[in-house]
Design an enzyme around this catalytic site. Structure first.
Site, short mmCIF file in Angstrom:
data_model
loop_
_atom_site.label_atom_id
_atom_site.label_comp_id
_atom_site.label_asym_id
_atom_site.label_seq_id
_atom_site.Cartn_x
_atom_site.Cartn_y
_atom_site.Cartn_z
N LYS A 159 -29.30 63.48 -65.32
CA LYS A 159 -29.46 63.21 -63.88
C LYS A 159 -30.94 63.25 -63.52
O LYS A 159 -31.44 62.42 -62.77
CB LYS A 159 -28.66 64.23 -63.06
CG LYS A 159 -27.17 63.98 -63.11
CD LYS A 159 -26.35 65.13 -62.54
CE LYS A 159 -24.86 64.89 -62.78
NZ LYS A 159 -23.99 66.01 -62.44
N GLN A 203 -24.14 71.80 -60.10
CA GLN A 203 -23.36 71.35 -61.26
C GLN A 203 -22.14 72.26 -61.47
O GLN A 203 -22.25 73.49 -61.48
CB GLN A 203 -24.25 71.36 -62.52
CG GLN A 203 -23.60 70.81 -63.77
CD GLN A 203 -23.28 69.32 -63.71
OE1 GLN A 203 -23.93 68.55 -63.01
NE2 GLN A 203 -22.25 68.91 -64.44
N ASP A 257 -22.60 64.71 -53.74
CA ASP A 257 -21.40 64.71 -54.58
C ASP A 257 -20.17 64.28 -53.77
O ASP A 257 -19.14 63.92 -54.35
CB ASP A 257 -21.13 66.13 -55.10
CG ASP A 257 -21.53 66.30 -56.56
OD1 ASP A 257 -21.43 65.33 -57.31
OD2 ASP A 257 -21.92 67.42 -56.92
N1 GUN Z 1 -19.22 68.43 -63.24
C1 GUN Z 1 -18.57 67.37 -63.79
N2 GUN Z 1 -18.67 66.29 -62.99
C2 GUN Z 1 -19.40 66.66 -61.93
C3 GUN Z 1 -19.85 65.99 -60.76
O1 GUN Z 1 -19.59 64.79 -60.53
N3 GUN Z 1 -20.59 66.73 -59.91
C4 GUN Z 1 -20.87 68.04 -60.12
N4 GUN Z 1 -21.59 68.69 -59.21
N5 GUN Z 1 -20.47 68.70 -61.19
C5 GUN Z 1 -19.74 68.00 -62.08
#
Ligand code: GUN
Length: 277
Positions: free
Chosen positions: A48, A92, A115
Site C-alpha cells: 500500500k 490494517q 476502507d
Molecule cells: N485486511 C485484509 N483486507 C483488508 C482491508 O481491505 N482493509 C484493512 N484495513 N485491513 C484488511
C-alpha cells in the site's frame, strides 16, 4: 478461457490517479497503521505504501508494537482525524485480540474512512448512496465494468459473508441491478447455489474450495481468496485450473483482485481528499 488481468486494470487506474494528483495543490495523504508483526499484514502494508508513493501521494506508515493498548490506538486515530495533511486512515486488520477492532473502526472519521468500514459508510452503501465504498468489492465492480461484464439482471452468488468482502460485495452487486445470493458457512448445498450464478465472487479463505463442477459454463468467476500453501505457493479459494476453460472470465491468484484493492484504496483516498479540502 478469459483471464481477467487485475494487475493490468489496476495499473491503468493507478496511472489515471497519478495524472490527477499532479494537478492538485498538495498531495493526498494516506495513513496506514499496522499493529503487531503479522508477516502477511506487513507485506500488504508495504504494498500500500509503495503504491501511494508511486501515485504521488503522501504516505504515513505507522507501525505499532503488538502490546499497544486500545486506548493508545484510539489516540493515534484521533490525531490522524485532526491532521489536515491526512485524507485517508487505514487500520490494517486483523488487530491483536486485546483490541476491539470495531471500536477502532468507528473512531475513524467517516470522511477519512477510505476502507469504507465505518457503520456510516456501510449504511450508505446499503442505501445505494455510498461515498466511500469498501475497496475490495468496489475494485471487483471496477474490474467487471472494465471487462464489459454487465451485472444488471444477472444471477450473482457471493460465497462468504465477511464484513470486509462478502457483505459489501453483495450490496455492490445488488446496487448494480444483480439478483444476489449470499452463501455463508451454514448454507446447505453451496455447489447448487454456485451452479446458478452468472457471476460468482468467492471470499472465504479456504484453498480451492470452489470446484470445477460447481461452476456454470460461461460464468464469470472472481476469486478474492489468497492462501499460502505449505509448499509456499499462493492459491485462491477457487480451483483455477479446473474452472479456467469453462468460465467466460476468471481472476488469477495472485494478479487478480489483490492489485485492484490497492488501486481502489488510492481512488478512495483521492475522493476523501476532495471532500476534505
Ligand atoms: N485486511 C485484509 N483486507 C483488508 C482491508 O481491505 N482493509 C484493512 N484495513 N485491513 C484488511
Amino acid at each position: 478461457m478469459n483471464i481477467i488481468d487485475g494487475k493490468e486494470i489496476a495499473k491503468k487506474l493507478r496511472a489515471k490517479i497519478a495524472e490527477e494528483v499532479k494537478t492538485l495543490e498538495r498531495p493526498p495523504g494516506l495513513a496506514v497503521i499496522l499493529v503487531g508483526e503479522d508477516p502477511a499484514s506487513a507485506v500488504y502494508v508495504r504494498n500500500k505504501e509503495l503504491a501511494c508513493i508511486e501515485a504521488g501521494f503522501f504516505s504515513d506508515k505507522i507501525i505499532k508494537s503488538e502490546n499497544t493498548t486500545e486506548e493508545q490506538l484510539l489516540e493515534e486515530v484521533e490525531r490522524l482525524n485532526n491532521n489536515p495533511h491526512i485524507d485517508g486512515i487505514l487500520v490494517q486488520l486483523p488487530l491483536p485480540d486485546h483490541i476491539n477492532a470495531n471500536k477502532v473502526i468507528e473512531h475513524i472519521s467517516p470522511y477519512k474512512d477510505i476502507d469504507g468500514f465505518h457503520s456510516e459508510n456501510i449504511g450508505k452503501l446499503m442505501q445505494n448512496k455510498a461515498h466511500l465504498r469498501p475497496c475490495t468489492p468496489k475494485g471487483v465492480m471496477t474490474m467487471l465494468d472494465s471487462i464489459g461484464c454487465e451485472v444488471w439482471g444477472k444471477n450473482c452468488v457471493v460465497v462468504g459473508a465477511s464484513n470486509i468482502v462478502g457483505r459489501p460485495m453483495a450490496m455492490e452487486l445488488l446496487n448494480a441491478g444483480g439478483t444476489v445470493t449470499i452463501c455463508n458457512s451454514k448454507t446447505k448445498d453451496i455447489p447448487s447455489k454456485v451452479k446458478q450464478a452468472d457471476i460468482v465472487v468467492v471470499g472465504v479463505g479456504i484453498p480451492k474450495m470452489v470446484k470445477g463442477d460447481w461452476v456454470k459454463e460461461g460464468a464469470v468467476v472472481i476469486d478474492v481468496g489468497i492462501n499460502r500453501l505449505e509448499d509456499g505457493s499462493l492459491v485462491g479459494d477457487v480451483d483455477y485450473d479446473a474452472i479456467k476453460d469453462k468460465a467466460a472470465g476468471i481472476t488469477p491468484v495472485p494478479g487478480g483482485v489483490g492489485p485492484m484493492t490497492i488501486a481502489t484504496l488510492l481512488e478512495n483516498t483521492l475522493i476523501a481528499y476532495k471532500e476534505n479540502l
